[in-house]
Design an enzyme around this catalytic site. Structure first.
Site: not given
Length: 524
Positions: A221, A337, A432
């Site tokens: 990330s 995601e 995610h």
């Protein structure tokens, strides 16, 4: 009666945690090593053969007059410094429920790193992985359970997890701050912290059996965006041997980096909201005042900027000109995601959403994100524009403008629910940040989930891919499923990482080319 009901589980938890800590101590003994600043004492585990050195200062505390300045060298210490406990994590709001920290507190004095090494006595030349945490540049720390380096170290890799400054403490730009520097820029201090950690590793990792010329950086990330930025920064790009990105790249045409002027404007608004008259005064303010100004005055968050020092130009331009670190790249994203939010559940509602958000491209987008599967298409489009497109573009730019291999993946393994929760409370795909525990194989440390055999198989596969890549620049080896590198085929291969991993042609490739062209035209 009620007191006893709540007290018993608490006592059981305390006993369990105490037992775990006692086991760590009972199966270890003290070890020492010498770094540039002095002698460190860590722990050697007789269960795993891994040494662990925690809470090592890699830069001076960024407090007082060093607040909002580039990181300065750490000072020397006398005698033996104990490295048995994690250092404080950066000042941050409690944002993400899945972050489980092991550090004692938050503090501006946060520039510490942790090392796990499998080196035997007098062993040297081991490959090194430096891992940067995610959290939107607003949360996270190197002591998080998910980033525990012990299992990867057992594969023959020295693992380092540094802290870096976050939010206003790590990214505020301001005209007064820019006037202080010879490059007339400011901001990005958290990214400079990362670069300082890389330099510290370069200078000191031999003391832990590592090879200073075999440094691979990785992150997820915001940590993945950081990796892409370290690849283009003149402060770091010449010190890298490899790069790994998990869900994020700073070359997303939908969200290009902000110019310095935008960061300075944010800093001016922040200073005005704080009640202080100058940066000099704000440097002397208590941490609490700055924290509460950030979180209570509706000022938003500071952007990463093209500051003219750490980032000298649009990162996409650096990649396009082939000036980035010329190293092997392993990069990818999760299958879903962005599974949260309000998504349309009928074709009509979906088409209406497209017309509102993409008025000139609504009809064309239905070719890639069909209206007959409205919710799924909306989730995929949201995931792509938020995270996947930047990651895809990073891989593509590096493939086109370097002579190094690129290995691309999609992570499909759906993480099990937290203990006590049902599957219905979890996202419809691999969301995610759910791939972190698998890549590091920290399942046993991240023990809040009901891990199954398929999770353990996926984690064993992925940690070996990662170890191979850090060692050789190629994830392949042994009996692992073959992972082809990225090529220029119409549908180039992508590695599907799951309990049963396999490579397959990536049929979604055309939609990313369409999105890239769409945003590029909009910027012209």
């Amino acid at each position: 009666m009620h007191t006893k009901f709540y007290l018993i589980p608490l006592l059981l938890l305390v006993c369990f945690c105490s037992r775990v800590r006692a086991q760590e101590i009972n199966f270890g003994f003290a070890v020492r090593t010498e770094v540039k600043n002095g002698t460190l004492e860590g722990d050697y585990s007789t269960r795993t053969g891994v040494q662990r050195y925690l809470g090592i200062p890699f830069a001076a505390p960024p407090v007082g007059d060093l607040r909002w300045r580039a990181p300065q060298p750490a000072g020397d210490w006398e005698g033996v410094r104990m490295a048995h406990e994690f250092g404080p994590r950066p000042v941050q709001e409690y944002i993400y429920d899945d972050m489980r920290f092991r550090s004692p507190s938050v503090s501006e004095d946060c520039l510490y790193l942790n090392v796990w090494t499998p080196a035997e006595a007098r062993e040297s030349g081991l490959p090194v992985l430096v891992y940067f945490y995610g959290g939107g540049f607003s949360a996270g720390a190197g002591d998080e359970r998910r980033y525990d380096g012990e299992r990867l170290a057992q594969e023959g890799v020295v693992v380092v997890t540094p802290n870096y400054r976050l939010n206003v403490f790590g990214f505020m730009a301001h005209p007064e701050l820019s006037a202080e520097t010879d490059y007339r820029g400011s901001g990005n201090y958290g990214l400079m912290d990362q670069a300082a950690a890389i330099h510290w590793v370069k200078e000191n990792i031999a003391a832990f059996g590592g090879d200073p010329d075999k440094i691979t950086i990785a992150g997820e990330s915001a940590g993945s965006m950081s990796v892409s930025l370290q690849m283009v920064s003149p402060l770091s790009r010449d010190h890298l041997a490899g790069a790994v990105g998990q869900s994020g790249g700073a070359v997303n045409p939908e969200r290009p980096l902000a110019p310095l002027s935008a960061g300075e404007a944010w800093g001016e608004r922040f200073l005005d909201s704080s009640g202080y008259a100058s940066i000099a005064e704000l440097r002397q303010a208590p941490t609490r005042v700055i924290y509460e100004t950030l979180n209570n005055r509706n000022v938003g968050r500071p952007p990463v900027v093209v500051d003219g020092h750490f980032i000298t130009e649009d990162p996409a331009l650096t990649f396009a000109n082939g000036k980035q670190a010329n190293v092997p790249l392993l990069v990818g994203w999760t299958s879903t995601e962005r599974p949260w939010g309000q998504f349309p559940d009928t074709p009509d509602a979906y088409r209406k959403m497209l017309r509102e958000q993409f008025p000139q491209h609504a009809e064309a987008l239905t070719e890639y994100y069909p209206a007959d599967a409205p919710t799924r298409s909306a989730i995929e489009l949201a995931s792509d524009t938020w995270i996947v497109l930047g990651t895809w573009n990073w891989a593509d730019l590096h493939r086109l403008n370097s002579d190094q291999p690129v290995y691309r993946y999609r992570f499909d393994k759906i993480r099990p629910p937290l203990r006590g929760q049902s599957r219905d409370q979890e996202p419809p795909g691999a969301a995610h940040a759910t791939d972190i525990e698998y890549f590091m194989n920290s399942l046993d440390v991240s023990d809040g989930y009901a891990w199954q055999d398929g999770d353990r198989k996926a984690a064993e596969t992925m940690v070996r891919y990662l170890a191979n890549f850090v060692k050789t620049g190629d994830p392949n080896g042994g009996e692992l499923p073959q992972w082809p590198n990225l090529d220029d085929a119409e549908y180039p291969a992508v590695m599907i990482l799951d309990a049963e991993s396999k490579a397959e042609a990536f049929r979604a490739e055309p939609r990313y080319r369409y999105l890239t062209n769409m945003y590029d035209k909009a910027r012209r």
